[in-house]
Each structure stands twice: as structure tokens, then as C-alpha cells.
Design a protein around this motif. Structure first.
Motif, PDB file in Angstrom:
ATOM      1  N   ALA A 172      -5.373   9.064 -22.922  1.00 23.97           N
ATOM      2  CA  ALA A 172      -4.299   9.251 -21.708  1.00 23.97           C
ATOM      3  C   ALA A 172      -4.564  10.730 -21.119  1.00 23.97           C
ATOM      4  CB  ALA A 172      -2.965   9.194 -21.914  1.00 23.97           C
ATOM      5  N   ASP A 173      -5.305  11.473 -21.980  1.00 25.48           N
ATOM      6  CA  ASP A 173      -5.616  12.765 -21.712  1.00 25.48           C
ATOM      7  C   ASP A 173      -6.995  12.886 -20.662  1.00 25.48           C
ATOM      8  OD1 ASP A 173      -3.482  13.905 -23.197  1.00 25.48           O
ATOM      9  OD2 ASP A 173      -4.622  14.430 -24.846  1.00 25.48           O
ATOM     10  N   LYS A 174      -7.633  11.966 -20.801  1.00 17.64           N
ATOM     11  CA  LYS A 174      -8.889  11.720 -20.159  1.00 17.64           C
ATOM     12  C   LYS A 174      -8.832  11.400 -18.527  1.00 17.64           C
ATOM     13  CE  LYS A 174     -11.863  10.394 -23.903  1.00 17.64           C
ATOM     14  NZ  LYS A 174     -10.957  10.610 -25.143  1.00 17.64           N
ATOM     15  N   PHE A 175      -7.682  11.084 -18.196  1.00 19.32           N
ATOM     16  CA  PHE A 175      -7.357  10.649 -16.875  1.00 19.32           C
ATOM     17  C   PHE A 175      -5.994  11.560 -16.283  1.00 19.32           C
ATOM     18  CE2 PHE A 175      -9.002   7.174 -19.358  1.00 19.32           C
ATOM     19  CZ  PHE A 175     -10.189   6.871 -18.766  1.00 19.32           C
ATOM     20  N   PRO A 176      -5.929  12.607 -16.120  1.00 22.02           N
ATOM     21  CA  PRO A 176      -5.110  13.529 -15.287  1.00 22.02           C
ATOM     22  C   PRO A 176      -4.871  13.324 -13.970  1.00 22.02           C
ATOM     23  CG  PRO A 176      -6.969  14.806 -15.822  1.00 22.02           C
ATOM     24  CD  PRO A 176      -7.295  13.526 -16.335  1.00 22.02           C
ATOM     25  N   VAL A 177      -5.751  12.766 -13.073  1.00 26.51           N
ATOM     26  CA  VAL A 177      -5.864  12.832 -11.753  1.00 26.51           C
ATOM     27  C   VAL A 177      -5.733  11.198 -11.221  1.00 26.51           C
ATOM     28  CG1 VAL A 177      -6.960  13.455  -9.636  1.00 26.51           C
ATOM     29  CG2 VAL A 177      -7.012  15.085 -11.642  1.00 26.51           C
ATOM     30  N   GLN A 178      -6.753  10.586 -11.676  1.00 26.44           N
ATOM     31  CA  GLN A 178      -6.798   9.198 -11.236  1.00 26.44           C
ATOM     32  C   GLN A 178      -7.314   8.251 -12.245  1.00 26.44           C
ATOM     33  OE1 GLN A 178      -9.984   9.175  -8.285  1.00 26.44           O
ATOM     34  NE2 GLN A 178     -11.484   9.066  -9.821  1.00 26.44           N
ATOM     35  N   THR A 179      -7.076   7.059 -12.158  1.00 27.74           N
ATOM     36  CA  THR A 179      -7.139   6.402 -13.253  1.00 27.74           C
ATOM     37  C   THR A 179      -7.816   4.776 -12.888  1.00 27.74           C
ATOM     38  OG1 THR A 179      -5.381   6.887 -14.350  1.00 27.74           O
ATOM     39  CG2 THR A 179      -6.257   4.897 -15.480  1.00 27.74           C
ATOM     40  N   ILE A 180      -9.263   4.710 -12.689  1.00 24.56           N
ATOM     41  CA  ILE A 180      -9.905   3.673 -12.257  1.00 24.56           C
ATOM     42  C   ILE A 180     -10.051   2.501 -13.473  1.00 24.56           C
ATOM     43  CG2 ILE A 180     -11.928   2.772 -11.143  1.00 24.56           C
ATOM     44  CD1 ILE A 180     -10.021   4.575  -9.539  1.00 24.56           C
ATOM     45  N   ALA A 210       0.980  -1.200  -0.158  1.00 24.32           N
ATOM     46  CA  ALA A 210       0.085   0.023  -0.016  1.00 24.32           C
ATOM     47  C   ALA A 210       0.790   1.129  -0.109  1.00 24.32           C
ATOM     48  CB  ALA A 210      -0.950   0.096   1.106  1.00 24.32           C
ATOM     49  N   VAL A 211       1.875   1.069   0.730  1.00 26.97           N
ATOM     50  CA  VAL A 211       2.992   2.611   0.802  1.00 26.97           C
ATOM     51  C   VAL A 211       3.635   2.689  -0.268  1.00 26.97           C
ATOM     52  CG1 VAL A 211       4.747   3.394   2.223  1.00 26.97           C
ATOM     53  CG2 VAL A 211       3.060   2.184   3.459  1.00 26.97           C
ATOM     54  N   TYR A 212       4.123   1.626  -0.784  1.00 23.26           N
ATOM     55  CA  TYR A 212       4.917   1.505  -2.200  1.00 23.26           C
ATOM     56  C   TYR A 212       4.027   2.053  -3.321  1.00 23.26           C
ATOM     57  CZ  TYR A 212       9.004  -0.115   0.338  1.00 23.26           C
ATOM     58  OH  TYR A 212      10.113  -0.175   1.175  1.00 23.26           O
ATOM     59  N   GLY A 213       3.047   1.328  -3.363  1.00 19.62           N
ATOM     60  CA  GLY A 213       1.999   1.636  -4.247  1.00 19.62           C
ATOM     61  C   GLY A 213       1.540   2.957  -4.650  1.00 19.62           C
ATOM     62  N   LEU A 214       1.266   3.549  -3.433  1.00 14.29           N
ATOM     63  CA  LEU A 214       0.744   4.948  -3.271  1.00 14.29           C
ATOM     64  C   LEU A 214       1.775   5.991  -3.750  1.00 14.29           C
ATOM     65  CD1 LEU A 214      -1.504   4.660  -0.491  1.00 14.29           C
ATOM     66  CD2 LEU A 214      -2.333   5.086  -2.765  1.00 14.29           C
ATOM     67  N   THR A 215       3.014   5.642  -3.622  1.00  6.02           N
ATOM     68  CA  THR A 215       4.286   6.838  -3.541  1.00  6.02           C
ATOM     69  C   THR A 215       5.166   6.573  -4.595  1.00  6.02           C
ATOM     70  OG1 THR A 215       5.595   5.413  -1.968  1.00  6.02           O
ATOM     71  CG2 THR A 215       4.141   6.876  -1.116  1.00  6.02           C
ATOM     72  N   GLY A 216       4.897   5.272  -5.411  1.00  8.78           N
ATOM     73  CA  GLY A 216       5.855   5.213  -6.477  1.00  8.78           C
ATOM     74  C   GLY A 216       6.893   4.131  -6.345  1.00  8.78           C
ATOM     75  N   GLY A 217       6.971   3.819  -5.191  1.00 14.24           N
ATOM     76  CA  GLY A 217       8.145   2.663  -4.633  1.00 14.24           C
ATOM     77  C   GLY A 217       8.503   1.488  -5.498  1.00 14.24           C
ATOM     78  N   THR A 234      -2.772   6.288 -10.183  1.00  7.48           N
ATOM     79  CA  THR A 234      -2.571   6.874 -11.505  1.00  7.48           C
ATOM     80  C   THR A 234      -1.685   6.240 -12.552  1.00  7.48           C
ATOM     81  OG1 THR A 234      -0.534   7.792 -10.328  1.00  7.48           O
ATOM     82  CG2 THR A 234      -2.544   9.298 -10.274  1.00  7.48           C
ATOM     83  N   LYS A 235      -0.485   6.070 -12.455  1.00  5.94           N
ATOM     84  CA  LYS A 235      -0.002   5.399 -13.565  1.00  5.94           C
ATOM     85  C   LYS A 235       0.334   3.976 -13.315  1.00  5.94           C
ATOM     86  CE  LYS A 235       3.415   9.288 -14.925  1.00  5.94           C
ATOM     87  NZ  LYS A 235       4.746   9.424 -15.076  1.00  5.94           N
TER      88      LYS A 235
END
Length: 607
Positions: free
Chosen positions: A260-268, A174-181, A239-240
């Protein structure tokens, strides 16, 4: 004369190679091929993090220099190995007449295409898998359809995922997944492996969206998959992630999509398949592939009482006599029992020797009924996630708390509550992320953050004669605490985890019991903290046009503010896919008698 010379000079400048390179470096196709994204303060940055993907020293941020370096690579023809890493770029240069034809000798890439034998591309969406945090929102991946004769199980799947070193079920994930770890990357493997993992082992339904690519687009897809298959990017859970990188991949093939332009904030994931489906002339066909468990449940629901009793005897006692079942009804029971034995073996509930013993006995019984055909329908009719509500939700409501009127507005970026319209989504699964609730109280004239739910997960999975899943809940929030002794308020944070079981009273009415632990911390609390154990009993009614969740929860805590009984009820009437009318009630019973009671009605909008 001077004007004529100046005019000719301008024309020559406009058609010069330098001008052409500059224009093409900012073209949608080139920007998509190198995965350039606009930076907030101007300029570009590629989402690819591998140095070997760039030929120019500043190629990660400079589209023009990267294009010039690519032209130089293919014009000089000195490094065949490096040229073979970029077949998609070669197609781009050749189509735009930036280089002359180059005779490439790329044995590995040619073998890659030979292994794939591509005939098309299909986007896959799998249901949420509640037992794995990395798959709570579902998952998307790609299938490279094969031209081989026979089933598409012989095709290959292209999957983007995080390299987690086996930490998927740990707190670190959870920590690494949220912070790009973690770094993420692409893998290509046989499609039957993917079906076995998602359809059979994790029991997730799969929706297949066949994409309408031309032969030129298909060639570009395979070439670009080869290029990015040797790269890595920083992986971010919201996001990514897998779905976002697929959007960039499809943009590289058909830049006009601008997915990709349609998802600037979150990608569900479910939002991305909707974006693909709504793109003009992109999806040509949709197919539903139910999981093995969905098929077994579907068949079991078609059985009468005699068939059901015989089925239970077969799977529990290995008794295939089926004495009370008419001959014309036996085939369906035996075939369902055989599928269930396969399910048990895949789930590693017994060893191969026991599997052979059970399956052989069932097949022998079925062989005696050679003239009897199965009558049940094999596959359930799936509810398409393309018709589900949107992920973000805002709520406007009004109510009373201990007699004081208030108005509330809330915002939830993602993604689904148990009382939301669950059409196209996994029934009994709740995932709320960063849900904030703001209130204005009339008498005290104050506006406050009432609650900030960082993460809320609830999974209700009914236990029956075939399956015994665990129901569980996880919640982490910051909430505004009212001290019932002096009516003062303050903030505290709490984390609670529980688990238990759910019973299916009817298809639309479930009852569940959970037990768990809770810990809270905050300067407003007595002794700044408390811990305790909790027990919860609840009821979940989920008709298509009416949802009702009721709970009674007893908390045994280390101080009196945590030691309480809470009764709650939440109802929602879906007015349409993206609108709902809701009501909530909550009563907190403290031993000191200063209880808290509140009621609110609200309108929900999903977007």
C-alpha cells in the motif's frame, strides 16, 4: 545499591506488558490488520469507515488504544459474538503472547472456512472493459483456491467494489466515484460466477497470479477476509479503489510487503499487479485465461477461405452442411460455430429455444465426425500486462505553430494513448486522465498552459462477420484558443462525445468513422459558447514498433470559431517499453482563411 535498584526498575519497565503493548501497537502487523495509514501531519487513521470494526472509542486513529481494547475483549471472554468477529486479531494476540488461549465457538466463521476449503490465494487481473466506466482501467480481485478435487471453478472469489445502486453507466458514477460519494465493500462468491461475468459476458481476458503463502499466512488471510468482509470504506475511483484495498489486504497477511505504501497518490490496477509480481517470494505461478471472444477470434484466424465461408454460413444461416470443406477440416469449423452460438446466448442475442435449436443442429453435425479430431489450437497466447509500459508519462518536445518556435513539456498521470506501446494492454483503447501540456513560445516570450485534458477516452473495436461493437470517444478538456482573426488567445472548456464503427483492413491497419456532438464554453469565445455536430474519419496503424493515428474532422458549429476542418496525425516509435519517439501534426482550416498549423517532435518517458 541505588544504581542496582534503578537498573532493575528499568529492566522491569522495558519488559512490562504496557511497554510490550506500546511496541506491538506500532508494529507493521497490527497497523496493517487495522488498515492504519500515516496521516500527513503525523499519527494514523484507518481506511476502514465502519464503526463496528473498532473496539476503542478512538480506535480509528489510535492503534494503542485499539490494541488494548482488543486484549480486553479476549481476556474478559464475555462477548463471544463480538470475539468471533475478529479471528485475525485473535491470531495476532495469541502469536505475540498477549493473551492466553481462548476456546472460541464461532459457528459462522467455521462454516465460512468450510465453504471455502482454502488451499491458496490467487490475484486476478482482468482487461479493461470499455463499455463500463468503472472498469476502464481493468480490475483486480482475489481467488481463494480450493482444496476440493476438480477444477478451480469450484473455488471462491473475493471482490472489493463500490456499492453504486446500479449507477455504473450514469454521470453520477463519475462524480461520486471521484469524490468518495460511494461506499465500497467486500463480497465473496463462487469463482464460476466471476468467470461467467468477466470471461464470458464482458469478454475480458484474465491473468491469474498464484501467491506463495504459507499455511499460517493462508489462515491469516481467511481470518482477515472474514473481519473486513463486514466493513465498508469510502470508495475513490483513482485512490482507494479495488486494487488499493487488495494491497492493504495482502499487507495484513505479510506486513513486510508494504504494498500500500507504493501507491500514495493513484492506484492503477495494472501497476498493482506489477508491484505484487516484483515482490520477493510472493508470486509462484502465472496463468492466462482468455475470454470466450478471444478464443473464437483466435480460432477464426486459423481458418482457410473454405472454412471461413462455411463458418459464416453456420452462424448466420444455421447451415451446417460444410459442403466445400474437406472432412478432416470440418471438426474445427463446427466446434468454433458451437462456441459462437454459446457466446450469442450468453450475450442474450436470442432466447433459449433458439439456442437449443442452433446448438443441437451443430452438435448433431459434429457427432457425425466422431473420428475426426480438432486440429486448431484452442487458446491464444496472451501478451502479459506485467510487461506493459508504466502508467505515468512525461513528454519533452519542440515544434512550430504558424512559424513560431515553441518548446513543450507535458505530464499525464494515467494511463495510455493509442500511439503508446500497447504490448500487454487492450489494442484500440485509449484512456488519458489529467494530461497537462505547458508551452514556451520563443517570439512572444510567454509560457502558457496549452491544454489540460481532464478525461479522454477512445475505443476502437473492429466490426467483422462475428462481432459488431460500437467505437466511441469521450473528451473533456480545457484548451488555449487562438483567435485566427486577431491572434489573441484565451481559455475555454469543451466536452465532446461521438460514436461510430471501425473496420479492420488488416490485422495492423484499422479505418474508422464517427459522428458526435461538441459543446464549448468560455468568455473568450464569440457569444461565450458554441455547440455543434462533428464527423470524423481516421486511420489507425499499430505495428509493435510503429504507431500512426491520422484523422480528418469536420465540425458544424453555431459560430465560426467552432466551424472548421481539422487534420491531424500522431506517430510514435516505441524505443523500448518505457521510451518512445513521437511526432505530431495538426492543421485547423477556418473559412476565414486564417488557418492554424503546428508540428512537434518529442521524446516520451513512462514511469
Amino acid at each position: 545499591m541505588i544504581r542496582l535498584i534503578f537498573f532493575i526498575f528499568c529492566i522491569l519497565w522495558l519488559v512490562s506488558p504496557v511497554s510490550a503493548v506500546e511496541n506491538l501497537a506500532n508494529s507493521p502487523q497490527w497497523l496493517s490488520l487495522i488498515h492504519y495509514r500515516p496521516k500527513f501531519f503525523g499519527g494514523y487513521e484507518s481506511s476502514i469507515d465502519s464503526d463496528n470494526f473498532f473496539l476503542a472509542e478512538d480506535g480509528k486513529n489510535n492503534p494503542e488504544n485499539e490494541l488494548l481494547a482488543t486484549i480486553k475483549l479476549f481476556e474478559e471472554k464475555r462477548d463471544m459474538k463480538k470475539m468471533c468477529l475478529f479471528p485475525a486479531r485473535y491470531i495476532f494476540l495469541k502469536n505475540n503472547k498477549l493473551i492466553k488461549q481462548v476456546k472460541l465457538k464461532c459457528n459462522e466463521f467455521e462454516q465460512f472456512k468450510k465453504d471455502l476449503q482454502p488451499s491458496g490465494v490467487t490475484l486476478l487481473f482482468t482487461d479493461a472493459y470499455m463499455n463500463n466506466p468503472s472498469s476502464l482501467f481493468g480490475h483486480t480481485l482475489l481467488r481463494i483456491d480450493t482444496s476440493r478435487q476438480g477444477t478451480q471453478l469450484l473455488a471462491h472469489g473475493a471482490n472489493y467494489g463500490a456499492f453504486t445502486a446500479g449507477q455504473e453507466n450514469s454521470v453520477l458514477f463519475a462524480v461520486y466515484g471521484l469524490t468518495g460519494g460511494y461506499y465500497g465493500g467486500w463480497t465473496v462468491k463462487p469463482y464460476y460466477d466471476i468467470i461467467n461475468t468477466y470471461n464470458n459476458i464482458e469478454n475480458r481476458d484474465i491473468w491469474e497470479l498464484s501467491l506463495d503463502f504459507s499455511q499460517q499466512e493462508l489462515d491469516m488471510f481467511v481470518a482477515h477476509l472474514w473481519e473486513i468482509g463486514q466493513t465498508q470504506t469510502r470508495y475513490y475511483f483513482f485512490t482507494k479503489n479495488c486494487s488499493y484495498m487488495i494491497m492493504e489486504m495482502l499487507d495484513a497477511v505479510r506486513p513486510s510487503l508494504q504494498l500500500a505504501d507504493k501507491f500514495p497518490v493513484q492506484t492503477i490496477p495494472v501497476d498493482t499487479i506489477k508491484a505484487v509480481y516484483n515482490s520477493e517470494n510472493l508470486v509462484k505461478d502465472i496463468n492466462y485465461r482468455p475470454s470466450r471472444q478471444s478464443k473464437i477470434v483466435h480460432r477464426a484466424k486459423q481458418m482457410n477461405k473454405e472454412q471461413n465461408r462455411a463458418f459464416v454460413k453456420a452462424i448466420k444461416d444455421n447451415d451446417y452442411s460444410l459442403s466445400d470443406v474437406p472432412d478432416e477440416k470440418k471438426a474445427d469449423v463446427l466446434e468454433t460455430a458451437y462456441q459462437y452460438v454459446q457466446y450469442q446466448f450468453v450475450k442474450k442475442e436470442f432466447e433459449i429455444a433458439e439456442y437449443r435449436k442452433r446448438s443441437f443442429k451443430g452438435l448433431m453435425a459434429r457427432n457425425k465426425l466422431q473420428n475426426q479430431k480438432a486440429q486448431m489450437s484452442e487458446n491464444p497466447t496472451g501478451k502479459s500486462p506485467l510487461k506493459s509500459h508504466e502508467a505515468m508519462r512525461t513528454t519533452i518536445g519542440a515544434g512550430k505553430r504558424n512559424g513560431e518556435a515553441f518548446q513543450e513539456i507535458s505530464f499525464r498521470p494515467a494511463y495510455h494513448s493509442l500511439t503508446d506501446n500497447d504490448y500487454g494492454l487492450l489494442t484500440g483503447a485509449e484512456i488519458n486522465f489529467l494530461n497537462s501540456r505547458w508551452r514556451h513560445y520563443d517570439s512572444s516570450h510567454k509560457t502558457v498552459l496549452s491544454e489540460f485534458n481532464i478525461l479522454g477516452i477512445k475505443s476502437l473495436s473492429p466490426i467483422n462477420q462475428m462481432f459488431t461493437p460500437t467505437s466511441f470517444g469521450i473528451n473533456w478538456d480545457v484548451w488555449r484558443v487562438l483567435n485566427p482573426e486577431n491572434d489573441k488567445e484565451g481559455y475555454a472548456t469543451r466536452i465532446k462525445v461521438n460514436g461510430g464503427g471501425t473496420i479492420e483492413l488488416t490485422d495492423f491497419w484499422w479505418f474508422y468513422i464517427n459522428g458526435g456532438i461538441e459543446g464549448a464554453y468560455g468568455g473568450f469565445l464569440p457569444h461565450n459558447q458554441y455547440g455543434g455536430i462533428e464527423f470524423t474519419a481516421g486511420s489507425y496503424i499499430h505495428f509493435q514498433y510503429f504507431k500512426l493515428l491520422t484523422e480528418a474532422r469536420k465540425m458544424f458549429a453555431t459560430n465560426w470559431m467552432g466551424n472548421k476542418i481539422t487534420y491531424s496525425a500522431e506517430a510514435n516509435i516505441p524505443l523500448s517499453t518505457n521510451w518512445g519517439l513521437a511526432a505530431e501534426y495538426r492543421y485547423e482550416d477556418y473559412k476565414n482563411g486564417n488557418d492554424i498549423e503546428e508540428f512537434m517532435t518529442s521524446i516520451r518517458y513512462y514511469f
